[in-house]
Design an enzyme around this catalytic site. Sequence first.
Site, PDB file in Angstrom:
ATOM      1  N   TYR A 153       0.849  -1.185   0.000  1.00 27.45           N
ATOM      2  CA  TYR A 153       0.000   0.000   0.000  1.00 27.45           C
ATOM      3  C   TYR A 153       0.893   1.246   0.000  1.00 27.45           C
ATOM      4  O   TYR A 153       1.914   1.269   0.681  1.00 27.45           O
ATOM      5  CB  TYR A 153      -0.897   0.047   1.238  1.00 27.45           C
ATOM      6  CG  TYR A 153      -1.907  -1.077   1.332  1.00 27.45           C
ATOM      7  CD1 TYR A 153      -3.217  -0.887   0.928  1.00 27.45           C
ATOM      8  CD2 TYR A 153      -1.545  -2.318   1.842  1.00 27.45           C
ATOM      9  CE1 TYR A 153      -4.149  -1.904   1.032  1.00 27.45           C
ATOM     10  CE2 TYR A 153      -2.463  -3.345   1.939  1.00 27.45           C
ATOM     11  CZ  TYR A 153      -3.766  -3.132   1.534  1.00 27.45           C
ATOM     12  OH  TYR A 153      -4.692  -4.146   1.628  1.00 27.45           O
TER      13      TYR A 153
ATOM     14  N   LYS B 163      -4.466  -5.175  -9.338  1.00 30.85           N
ATOM     15  CA  LYS B 163      -3.165  -5.248  -8.671  1.00 30.85           C
ATOM     16  C   LYS B 163      -2.127  -5.757  -9.657  1.00 30.85           C
ATOM     17  O   LYS B 163      -2.404  -6.643 -10.469  1.00 30.85           O
ATOM     18  CB  LYS B 163      -3.232  -6.170  -7.449  1.00 30.85           C
ATOM     19  CG  LYS B 163      -4.056  -5.596  -6.311  1.00 30.85           C
ATOM     20  CD  LYS B 163      -4.209  -6.582  -5.191  1.00 30.85           C
ATOM     21  CE  LYS B 163      -4.946  -5.969  -4.014  1.00 30.85           C
ATOM     22  NZ  LYS B 163      -6.188  -5.277  -4.361  1.00 30.85           N
TER      23      LYS B 163
ATOM     24  N   HIS C 286      -6.747   0.989  -2.085  1.00 29.59           N
ATOM     25  CA  HIS C 286      -6.451  -0.434  -2.170  1.00 29.59           C
ATOM     26  C   HIS C 286      -4.966  -0.648  -2.493  1.00 29.59           C
ATOM     27  O   HIS C 286      -4.276   0.261  -2.961  1.00 29.59           O
ATOM     28  CB  HIS C 286      -7.314  -1.097  -3.245  1.00 29.59           C
ATOM     29  CG  HIS C 286      -8.777  -1.106  -2.921  1.00 29.59           C
ATOM     30  ND1 HIS C 286      -9.319  -1.932  -1.964  1.00 29.59           N
ATOM     31  CD2 HIS C 286      -9.806  -0.372  -3.420  1.00 29.59           C
ATOM     32  CE1 HIS C 286     -10.621  -1.722  -1.886  1.00 29.59           C
ATOM     33  NE2 HIS C 286     -10.946  -0.778  -2.754  1.00 29.59           N
TER      34      HIS C 286
END
Length: 408
Positions: free
Chosen positions: A307, A362, A315
């Site tokens: 993060y 991601k 997120h």
Amino acid sequence: MSRHGRKGGGAKKGGNRRNENNITYACPLPILLEPTGYKSTKALLGLFGYSSNRIVHPHVEGIFDHASHSVWVKKSDQAMLLWKRGFFGKGNLSRSEPSWLNRQIHQREMQRKGGMTAEEITAKRRELRNQFKLDRARAIAQAAEEAEAAFAERGIIVTETSVVIPSGATWKPSSTPKDRAVEESSEPSLNVTEPIEAEPEEEEEEIKDVEHLQLTLQEAFFLIWTMDCLTVLDSLTNEPLSLQQIWNQFQNSHLPATTFDRTLLQASIPNRFDNPFLINYYVYHHYRSLGWVVKGGIKFCVDYLLYKRGPVFQHAEFAIVVCPVYEDPKDRDSSPFALQNVDPFTWSWLSTINRVNTQVLKTLILCYVTIPALERVQMPSLESPSCLTYYQVRDVIVRRFIPARMRD
């Protein structure tokens, strides 16, 4: 138009909440810098490259739990300090932030007002969704039975039946199984003509906070060795452990053993560079030292999540898979550890894990950690954290290639 869809300096959506988070989680680490001295002294020290700020280390106590391979911080004020200053650990009764006590208090207030909490509303929706699926499956089965009966009697295929198959727009919930159980177990109604004595109101018991903050061994050692703000106590003796004892016990906890043996922790077992604790801590320390907030990534089939600021702000942007690499392949044959991701990945596994993380926006990173050869490095160096200087890390980003979308 601005990035947030509002032109000019107007108020942004969630601005108050964002400002509160910026104040609450302003400190990225547990330590603080307090200014000392007068302005003239600060200016004079600044000319010579010195700072007049004083480093303040908070004092936090934790208990090393051998069974769960973690460190427990049981005092709520200390647990919230570690969470608000760096997002360390997680509540054992919560998803991340230790908020069990606040949820219980909120639930009691909502019950007093006759409302439901967010968790109860979610549970109710899931129950209704399951009931809709059961009613729909039951209606489809009944329609199939009618069609089969008509074909057996008249030899025709029926396209329409008397059974109405519910849809999401037309279905109305009946009494749920939980409500029916309550109705069946309810007592007969009392006669309204008889006087009813008012029962004395019972005082509500105070809710005790039974939640603790659970730190991984990597997080705990980072707070001990780097931040100098955590004292670890032994769960059996309740005595503080020295840095050398912590260094040895954290490594011994990863030794293959079927049962917990107290003598195993006290024995002088030679350490190895391929100990899982050392490999994972080196990766954790590497990214933490670069300013990232590192959290566990088991939810997305990876080792760590990175993060920029913390879970309350945005997120995770990157997902890390730790890949140990032996500098000397002979060390693997003599190793007592069965390290994961040592062998080359199969394309199916790599494609699967990459697709999972791509769907949640991601970027997958393969973090290759080179384990130093035992022949090159002297064994006494493993007796202290100075052995971490022999490791090397190399990051490889893996992206999905979608030909139909990436032509531009």
